[in-house]
Design a protein around this motif. Structure first.
Motif, PDB file in Angstrom:
ATOM      1  N   SER A  97      -0.321  -2.170 -13.735  1.00  6.64           N
ATOM      2  CA  SER A  97      -0.018  -0.788 -13.352  1.00  6.64           C
ATOM      3  C   SER A  97      -1.008  -0.216 -12.347  1.00  6.64           C
ATOM      4  N   ALA A  98      -2.123  -0.897 -12.146  1.00  9.20           N
ATOM      5  CA  ALA A  98      -3.120  -0.508 -11.143  1.00  9.20           C
ATOM      6  C   ALA A  98      -3.704  -1.792 -10.560  1.00  9.20           C
ATOM      7  N   PRO A  99      -4.255  -1.728  -9.352  1.00  6.85           N
ATOM      8  CA  PRO A  99      -4.836  -2.944  -8.770  1.00  6.85           C
ATOM      9  C   PRO A  99      -5.926  -3.522  -9.668  1.00  6.85           C
ATOM     10  N   LEU A 100      -6.044  -4.826  -9.694  1.00  5.61           N
ATOM     11  CA  LEU A 100      -7.139  -5.457 -10.399  1.00  5.61           C
ATOM     12  C   LEU A 100      -8.444  -5.191  -9.651  1.00  5.61           C
ATOM     13  N   GLN A 101      -9.556  -5.408 -10.324  1.00  2.39           N
ATOM     14  CA  GLN A 101     -10.853  -5.181  -9.703  1.00  2.39           C
ATOM     15  C   GLN A 101     -11.350  -6.463  -9.030  1.00  2.39           C
ATOM     16  N   PRO A 102     -12.054  -6.326  -7.897  1.00  2.79           N
ATOM     17  CA  PRO A 102     -12.554  -7.528  -7.220  1.00  2.79           C
ATOM     18  C   PRO A 102     -13.638  -8.229  -8.031  1.00  2.79           C
ATOM     19  N   ALA A 136      -7.947  -3.095   7.027  1.00  3.95           N
ATOM     20  CA  ALA A 136      -6.858  -2.619   6.172  1.00  3.95           C
ATOM     21  C   ALA A 136      -5.771  -1.956   7.008  1.00  3.95           C
ATOM     22  N   ILE A 137      -4.538  -2.220   6.643  1.00  2.00           N
ATOM     23  CA  ILE A 137      -3.412  -1.503   7.237  1.00  2.00           C
ATOM     24  C   ILE A 137      -3.266  -0.178   6.512  1.00  2.00           C
ATOM     25  N   THR A 138      -3.293   0.909   7.251  1.00  2.00           N
ATOM     26  CA  THR A 138      -3.190   2.239   6.654  1.00  2.00           C
ATOM     27  C   THR A 138      -1.740   2.529   6.287  1.00  2.00           C
ATOM     28  N   SER A 139      -1.524   2.955   5.058  1.00  2.00           N
ATOM     29  CA  SER A 139      -0.176   3.317   4.617  1.00  2.00           C
ATOM     30  C   SER A 139      -0.131   4.805   4.285  1.00  2.00           C
ATOM     31  N   THR A 140       1.017   5.420   4.516  1.00  2.00           N
ATOM     32  CA  THR A 140       1.240   6.823   4.178  1.00  2.00           C
ATOM     33  C   THR A 140       2.545   6.928   3.427  1.00  2.00           C
ATOM     34  N   LEU A 141       2.498   7.490   2.221  1.00  2.00           N
ATOM     35  CA  LEU A 141       3.698   7.689   1.422  1.00  2.00           C
ATOM     36  C   LEU A 141       4.190   9.114   1.625  1.00  2.00           C
ATOM     37  N   TYR A 142       5.361   9.250   2.263  1.00  2.00           N
ATOM     38  CA  TYR A 142       5.930  10.580   2.483  1.00  2.00           C
ATOM     39  C   TYR A 142       6.845  10.941   1.315  1.00  2.00           C
ATOM     40  N   PHE A 143       6.222  11.048   0.165  1.00  2.00           N
ATOM     41  CA  PHE A 143       6.905  11.481  -1.048  1.00  2.00           C
ATOM     42  C   PHE A 143       5.800  11.949  -1.977  1.00  2.00           C
ATOM     43  N   ALA A 214       3.776   2.621  -4.148  1.00  6.14           N
ATOM     44  CA  ALA A 214       3.537   1.700  -3.033  1.00  6.14           C
ATOM     45  C   ALA A 214       2.268   0.936  -3.384  1.00  6.14           C
ATOM     46  N   ALA A 215       2.436  -0.248  -3.985  1.00  5.79           N
ATOM     47  CA  ALA A 215       1.327  -0.976  -4.605  1.00  5.79           C
ATOM     48  C   ALA A 215       0.795  -2.062  -3.687  1.00  5.79           C
ATOM     49  N   ILE A 216       0.200  -1.665  -2.575  1.00  6.22           N
ATOM     50  CA  ILE A 216      -0.219  -2.664  -1.582  1.00  6.22           C
ATOM     51  C   ILE A 216      -1.730  -2.812  -1.482  1.00  6.22           C
ATOM     52  N   GLU A 217      -2.494  -2.183  -2.340  1.00  9.16           N
ATOM     53  CA  GLU A 217      -3.947  -2.307  -2.247  1.00  9.16           C
ATOM     54  C   GLU A 217      -4.366  -3.764  -2.422  1.00  9.16           C
ATOM     55  N   GLY A 218      -5.106  -4.274  -1.451  1.00  9.33           N
ATOM     56  CA  GLY A 218      -5.595  -5.642  -1.521  1.00  9.33           C
ATOM     57  C   GLY A 218      -4.560  -6.701  -1.230  1.00  9.33           C
ATOM     58  N   ARG A 231      -0.433   3.925  -3.913  1.00 10.69           N
ATOM     59  CA  ARG A 231      -0.045   5.331  -3.853  1.00 10.69           C
ATOM     60  C   ARG A 231       1.132   5.546  -4.796  1.00 10.69           C
ATOM     61  N   LYS A 232       1.072   6.636  -5.583  1.00 10.60           N
ATOM     62  CA  LYS A 232       2.120   6.919  -6.558  1.00 10.60           C
ATOM     63  C   LYS A 232       2.538   8.381  -6.469  1.00 10.60           C
TER      64      LYS A 232
END
Length: 422
Positions: A97-102, A136-143, A214-218, A231-232
């Protein structure tokens, strides 16, 4: 060359039959009812492979089972804390439900149960990679979270720089939408990869709750970039409102719940700076805005306006224009915006929502793909062709007809930092 996911590590398929039974095969005889009734446990495959290292923090626990179903998944970190995760709809993986830690170690214990009740449990332990040093590719969630949107609101994710075509399937697999009550939908990419939209074949039903992640971290994207962050948002769909503007009559028709409630005279873009024809979505609403077009083609002016509603990234708005009230309803004099009277603009601000559909017809130019949220500017058949992943069979056929802007309900550049218009 097709992009390979870094997290798709060598899978280890565990033999369905325990090793202790291997020597029994030769001793089985027809009629041995105890042997006949003995049920083999299901075969289970789990990824990442046990003892895997440098696993991306976007990793999922892949599960494949033959002769049974997954009945339990437990993921813990190296301190014993349980990691919350949800299964994909197709059952192919469990998504944290969240990114794992490095640079942390995780253990996943998965149990599969066969129809006879026999079970197989497998455990895999893996270590995530250090914090990425790739751009990193910057993402923007328009919601946004806790908002109320119009029934044409597409879920929009924008990327800077754009996502290359060979990486879009991997990115799309990490974009999740849930609706309550359920409504099917699909993702579709703007051709340059700068935006991806999610919408249903028809408008959202009023009262629908939409949750987005939008679960794209890492997430590895292409050979040399990663996703920036998760982003949620969860928001609701409000009442049905749609606007239709006809250049031939210079009139705006306002529909609510499928019924015409008002007509408003308008002045659109003059021939040298025409308004676009097509299906747009209200993107922003501002009680006050400053249009600064210095340096823009056919611009060079600064003007303060009231009750401005953005329709395109290129600077087309609906706004109050008291200076053109004598032209509204008969002559186009604007720089591409839709001019209405001050009283009409104030009234519209109380009626419309971000996410309402606005349709223009009869102007000199067509709306450009990605200039705004253009998810509705194509047919459903064309829309689903923009998906980087197979679309479910039930979503492939087009609706019997395109929804009328007033019907009751059943992506390009990142946003410019300054407000433009005319």
């Amino acid at each position: 060359m097709k992009l390979r996911r870094r997290m798709t590590l060598l899978a280890v398929t565990i033999a369905a039959t325990p090793l202790a039974l291997a020597s029994c095969t030769a001793e089985w005889k027809p009629g041995d009812r105890a042997a006949e009734g003995r049920a083999a446990p299901p075969e289970l495959t789990v990824t990442p492979v046990d003892r895997a290292k440098d696993v991306p923090i976007s990793a999922e626990v892949g599960t494949a089972v033959k002769g049974g179903r997954i009945t339990d998944v437990r993921i813990t970190d190296d301190k014993g804390k349980q990691i919350q995760a949800e299964p994909r709809e197709d059952g192919s993986a469990w998504v944290p439900s969240a990114p794992l830690q490095p640079k942390r170690t995780y253990t996943a214990e998965v149990t599969a149960t066969g129809d006879s009740g026999a079970t197989t449990t497998r455990r895999t332990t893996f270590t995530t990679m250090p914090k990425s040093t790739k751009p990193a590719i910057t993402s923007t969630l328009y919601f946004a979270d806790k908002r109320t949107y119009g029934t044409a609101m597409p879920v929009t994710v924008a990327f800077d720089p754009p996502i290359p075509e060979e990486a879009r399937a991997d990115v799309q697999r990490r974009l999740f939408v849930k609706t309550d009550p359920p409504q099917p939908g699909a993702w579709s990419w703007v051709s340059d990869g700068s935006q991806v939209y999610y919408r249903a074949p028809d408008f959202w039903r009023p009262g629908t709750t939409i949750s987005v992640r939008a679960a794209i971290e890492g997430l590895p994207i292409g050979k040399d970039k990663v996703g920036d962050e998760d982003r949620k948002a969860t928001s609701k769909i409000g009442r049905q409102v749609a606007l239709e503007v006809d250049n031939a009559t210079k009139q705006m028709s306002v529909f609510r719940d499928g019924k015409l409630i008002r007509k408003i005279p308008v002045s659109l873009g003059k021939p040298s700076t025409p308004t676009s024809s097509g299906k747009m979505v209200i993107m922003e609403k501002h009680e006050y805005a400053t249009f600064d077009t210095r340096g823009e083609p056919n611009g060079g002016y600064v003007v303060d306006v009231e009750d401005a509603q953005r329709l395109t990234w290129g600077g087309e708005f609906i706004h109050a224009a008291p200076w053109s009230e004598g032209d509204q309803g008969n002559t186009n004099v604007s720089h591409g915006c839709t001019n209405v009277s001050s009283s009409a603009a104030d009234w519209l601000m109380g009626v419309t929502q971000v996410g309402d559909l606005v349709t223009f017809k009869g102007t000199e130019v067509e709306l450009t793909e990605g200039n705004g949220w253009t998810a509705w500017n194509v047919s459903w058949d064309e829309f689903v062709k923009g998906s980087a992943l197979p679309v479910p069979a039930g979503l492939r056929p087009a609706p019997s007809q395109a929804p009328h802007p007033g019907a009751v309900a059943g992506g390009s550049p990142a946003p410019v930092p300054s407000v433009q218009g005319g």
